[in-house]
Design a protein around this motif. Structure first.
Motif, PDB file in Angstrom:
ATOM      1  N   VAL A   1     -14.203  33.278   7.783  1.00 51.23           N
ATOM      2  CA  VAL A   1     -14.110  33.490   6.341  1.00 51.23           C
ATOM      3  C   VAL A   1     -14.459  32.177   5.652  1.00 51.23           C
ATOM      4  O   VAL A   1     -13.710  31.197   5.755  1.00 51.23           O
ATOM      5  CB  VAL A   1     -12.706  33.961   5.927  1.00 51.23           C
ATOM      6  N   ASN A   2     -15.590  32.138   5.006  1.00 53.75           N
ATOM      7  CA  ASN A   2     -16.018  30.946   4.258  1.00 53.75           C
ATOM      8  C   ASN A   2     -15.884  31.254   2.772  1.00 53.75           C
ATOM      9  O   ASN A   2     -16.643  32.057   2.225  1.00 53.75           O
ATOM     10  CB  ASN A   2     -17.454  30.591   4.613  1.00 53.75           C
ATOM     11  N   MET A   3     -14.928  30.606   2.133  1.00 54.60           N
ATOM     12  CA  MET A   3     -14.658  30.867   0.725  1.00 54.60           C
ATOM     13  C   MET A   3     -15.256  29.815  -0.201  1.00 54.60           C
ATOM     14  O   MET A   3     -15.015  29.833  -1.401  1.00 54.60           O
ATOM     15  CB  MET A   3     -13.144  30.952   0.491  1.00 54.60           C
TER      16      MET A   3
ATOM     17  N   MET B   1       1.821  33.048  -7.534  1.00 54.19           N
ATOM     18  CA  MET B   1       0.926  32.173  -6.780  1.00 54.19           C
ATOM     19  C   MET B   1       1.054  32.550  -5.308  1.00 54.19           C
ATOM     20  O   MET B   1       1.691  31.849  -4.512  1.00 54.19           O
ATOM     21  CB  MET B   1       1.297  30.711  -7.021  1.00 54.19           C
ATOM     22  N   ALA B   2       0.428  33.670  -4.961  1.00 53.80           N
ATOM     23  CA  ALA B   2       0.664  34.303  -3.670  1.00 53.80           C
ATOM     24  C   ALA B   2      -0.118  33.678  -2.519  1.00 53.80           C
ATOM     25  O   ALA B   2       0.009  34.116  -1.372  1.00 53.80           O
ATOM     26  CB  ALA B   2       0.311  35.785  -3.767  1.00 53.80           C
ATOM     27  N   PHE B   3      -0.906  32.650  -2.795  1.00 56.58           N
ATOM     28  CA  PHE B   3      -1.772  32.052  -1.769  1.00 56.58           C
ATOM     29  C   PHE B   3      -1.007  31.657  -0.514  1.00 56.58           C
ATOM     30  O   PHE B   3      -1.460  31.872   0.610  1.00 56.58           O
ATOM     31  CB  PHE B   3      -2.477  30.817  -2.329  1.00 56.58           C
ATOM     32  N   VAL B   4       0.159  31.023  -0.691  1.00 46.46           N
ATOM     33  CA  VAL B   4       0.923  30.506   0.448  1.00 46.46           C
ATOM     34  C   VAL B   4       1.331  31.624   1.400  1.00 46.46           C
ATOM     35  O   VAL B   4       1.492  31.402   2.607  1.00 46.46           O
ATOM     36  CB  VAL B   4       2.148  29.711  -0.045  1.00 46.46           C
ATOM     37  N   ASN B   5       1.489  32.828   0.879  1.00 38.86           N
ATOM     38  CA  ASN B   5       1.870  33.960   1.727  1.00 38.86           C
ATOM     39  C   ASN B   5       0.749  34.363   2.682  1.00 38.86           C
ATOM     40  O   ASN B   5       0.977  35.123   3.633  1.00 38.86           O
ATOM     41  CB  ASN B   5       2.268  35.154   0.857  1.00 38.86           C
ATOM     42  N   LEU B   6      -0.453  33.852   2.414  1.00 43.39           N
ATOM     43  CA  LEU B   6      -1.598  34.088   3.302  1.00 43.39           C
ATOM     44  C   LEU B   6      -1.964  32.837   4.088  1.00 43.39           C
ATOM     45  O   LEU B   6      -2.975  32.814   4.792  1.00 43.39           O
ATOM     46  CB  LEU B   6      -2.812  34.535   2.495  1.00 43.39           C
ATOM     47  N   GLY B   7      -1.162  31.783   3.946  1.00 46.92           N
ATOM     48  CA  GLY B   7      -1.502  30.533   4.615  1.00 46.92           C
ATOM     49  C   GLY B   7      -2.575  29.746   3.889  1.00 46.92           C
ATOM     50  O   GLY B   7      -3.254  28.908   4.500  1.00 46.92           O
TER      51      GLY B   7
ATOM     52  N   GLN C   1      -8.825  24.294   0.627  1.00 46.29           N
ATOM     53  CA  GLN C   1      -8.896  25.716   0.951  1.00 46.29           C
ATOM     54  C   GLN C   1      -9.760  25.963   2.180  1.00 46.29           C
ATOM     55  O   GLN C   1      -9.465  26.844   2.997  1.00 46.29           O
ATOM     56  CB  GLN C   1      -9.438  26.503  -0.247  1.00 46.29           C
ATOM     57  N   ARG C   2     -10.800  25.162   2.337  1.00 43.44           N
ATOM     58  CA  ARG C   2     -11.672  25.296   3.513  1.00 43.44           C
ATOM     59  C   ARG C   2     -10.867  25.072   4.794  1.00 43.44           C
ATOM     60  O   ARG C   2     -10.994  25.837   5.762  1.00 43.44           O
ATOM     61  CB  ARG C   2     -12.822  24.298   3.435  1.00 43.44           C
ATOM     62  N   GLU C   3     -10.034  24.034   4.813  1.00 41.00           N
ATOM     63  CA  GLU C   3      -9.224  23.759   6.002  1.00 41.00           C
ATOM     64  C   GLU C   3      -8.248  24.898   6.275  1.00 41.00           C
ATOM     65  O   GLU C   3      -8.090  25.344   7.420  1.00 41.00           O
ATOM     66  CB  GLU C   3      -8.456  22.444   5.838  1.00 41.00           C
ATOM     67  N   CYS C   4      -7.599  25.393   5.228  1.00 43.83           N
ATOM     68  CA  CYS C   4      -6.623  26.467   5.412  1.00 43.83           C
ATOM     69  C   CYS C   4      -7.278  27.765   5.882  1.00 43.83           C
ATOM     70  O   CYS C   4      -6.710  28.495   6.701  1.00 43.83           O
ATOM     71  CB  CYS C   4      -5.863  26.709   4.110  1.00 43.83           C
ATOM     72  N   ALA C   5      -8.468  28.069   5.361  1.00 40.73           N
ATOM     73  CA  ALA C   5      -9.138  29.318   5.711  1.00 40.73           C
ATOM     74  C   ALA C   5      -9.586  29.355   7.166  1.00 40.73           C
ATOM     75  O   ALA C   5      -9.906  30.428   7.692  1.00 40.73           O
ATOM     76  CB  ALA C   5     -10.336  29.548   4.787  1.00 40.73           C
ATOM     77  N   ARG C   6      -9.616  28.209   7.833  1.00 41.37           N
ATOM     78  CA  ARG C   6     -10.023  28.146   9.238  1.00 41.37           C
ATOM     79  C   ARG C   6      -8.844  28.283  10.203  1.00 41.37           C
ATOM     80  O   ARG C   6      -9.027  28.267  11.417  1.00 41.37           O
ATOM     81  CB  ARG C   6     -10.736  26.819   9.503  1.00 41.37           C
ATOM     82  N   THR C   7      -7.639  28.438   9.677  1.00 40.63           N
ATOM     83  CA  THR C   7      -6.457  28.419  10.529  1.00 40.63           C
ATOM     84  C   THR C   7      -6.081  29.805  11.051  1.00 40.63           C
ATOM     85  O   THR C   7      -6.439  30.837  10.473  1.00 40.63           O
ATOM     86  CB  THR C   7      -5.241  27.850   9.768  1.00 40.63           C
TER      87      THR C   7
ATOM     88  N   ASP D   1      -3.034  30.709  10.958  1.00 39.93           N
ATOM     89  CA  ASP D   1      -2.047  31.167   9.985  1.00 39.93           C
ATOM     90  C   ASP D   1      -2.695  32.016   8.895  1.00 39.93           C
ATOM     91  O   ASP D   1      -2.113  33.007   8.433  1.00 39.93           O
ATOM     92  CB  ASP D   1      -1.329  29.977   9.341  1.00 39.93           C
ATOM     93  N   PHE D   2      -3.889  31.642   8.460  1.00 34.80           N
ATOM     94  CA  PHE D   2      -4.579  32.437   7.450  1.00 34.80           C
ATOM     95  C   PHE D   2      -4.902  33.822   7.997  1.00 34.80           C
ATOM     96  O   PHE D   2      -4.655  34.846   7.343  1.00 34.80           O
ATOM     97  CB  PHE D   2      -5.860  31.741   6.991  1.00 34.80           C
ATOM     98  N   ALA D   3      -5.437  33.872   9.204  1.00 33.18           N
ATOM     99  CA  ALA D   3      -5.754  35.159   9.819  1.00 33.18           C
ATOM    100  C   ALA D   3      -4.493  36.008   9.952  1.00 33.18           C
ATOM    101  O   ALA D   3      -4.499  37.218   9.675  1.00 33.18           O
ATOM    102  CB  ALA D   3      -6.404  34.954  11.184  1.00 33.18           C
ATOM    103  N   GLU D   4      -3.400  35.389  10.356  1.00 34.24           N
ATOM    104  CA  GLU D   4      -2.125  36.100  10.495  1.00 34.24           C
ATOM    105  C   GLU D   4      -1.625  36.583   9.141  1.00 34.24           C
ATOM    106  O   GLU D   4      -1.141  37.714   9.007  1.00 34.24           O
ATOM    107  CB  GLU D   4      -1.091  35.192  11.155  1.00 34.24           C
TER     108      GLU D   4
END
Length: 264
Positions: free
Chosen positions: A80-82, A135-141, A237-243, A245-248
């Motif tokens: 996922v490249n955002m 600010m629901a971002f953290v719930n997605l990692g 966000q790029r670093e987080c989207a590669r984790t 945790d984000f997929a989970e």
């Protein structure tokens, strides 16, 4: 541009931008981001426009990002490249902060993730009693994007911004009003009417004065905003989207279960 996920009208000096993607509760994907950028630029260039109003649907202003799309990519084994999406919505919010016209967000229901950030970009938020800001971002990692962290720090200070961003908890209409985020709360059924009444009042006001007040406030409070968007928000966000945790987080959301984060 032919608009597919927005409606854009101009009448009596007021441009109304209605997010209209009910399938995903007005989630902001790249197509909608392109359309938002187009209407922001169109409203700024149109000398007949004096005030811009953003609105969603009664159920949701905007649910944020298109999590279903992320889920499909993850399940297919893709990355996922955002970067492109975040860059576009960043330009939208910076364009609104720099805009010479007053901007009103008319919020009903949920304003979550990027939807909350978009609402925060407005000069005034008028919301219904059922509104909530998440600010629901953290719930997605993830981290807040669309300028969310920056805007909250500027409006509330770092401690309150940390609370809202790191917990991802809903902020009710009344709490948002108490914090100074929301200008006015009105009954659900009166939201459209009261928003347009206020928009008409602004449209009949000293437009040159408003334009220059916005210039002053941008220079005083947001001069580093574009730098932040490009050099802090996108890389974070790029670093987080590669984790993992984000997929989970995405899979847990779509599968309606609690996420199990591992810090990876």
């Amino acid at each position: 541009m032919k608009l597919k996920k927005l409606h854009y009208t101009v009448e009596d000096g007021i441009a109304v931008v209605q997010l209209d993607y009910p399938k995903n509760l007005n989630a902001i994907d790249e197509e909608m981001a392109d359309e938002l950028l187009y209407v922001v630029q169109a409203a700024e260039a149109d000398e007949s426009v004096k005030v811009v109003v953003f609105k969603g649907s009664p159920r949701a202003f905007s649910a944020g990002g298109d999590i279903g799309y992320f889920y499909q990519l993850i399940k297919a084994g893709g990355d996922v490249n955002m970067d492109g999406l975040i860059g576009k919505v960043g330009k939208v919010t910076d364009g609104l902060k720099k805009m010479s016209k007053m901007v009103i967000a008319s919020v009903s229901g949920a304003a979550a993730g990027a939807g909350a950030s978009l609402a925060l970009t407005a000069d005034f938020i008028i919301c219904s009693e059922n509104a909530k800001f998440i600010m629901a971002f953290v719930n997605l990692g993830l981290v807040p994007d669309t300028g969310g962290s920056y805007l909250l720090v500027k409006q509330l200070g770092p401690k309150r911004a940390m609370d809202i961003c790191a917990t991802g908890r809903p902020v009710s209409a009344q709490e948002a009003k108490d914090l100074g985020i929301v200008y006015r709360i009105v009954p659900n059924e009166d939201l459209d009417g009261e928003t347009m009444k206020f928009a008409k009042k602004l449209a009949s006001g000293p437009i040159i004065s408003y334009k220059n007040i916005k210039r002053q406030i941008y220079a005083a409070a947001f001069a580093e905003y574009q730098h932040y968007l490009e050099n802090i928000e996108v890389p974070c966000q790029r670093e987080c989207a590669r984790t993992k945790d984000f997929a989970e987080g995405v899979c847990a959301f779509m599968e309606k279960r609690r996420p199990h984060f591992t810090g990876q």
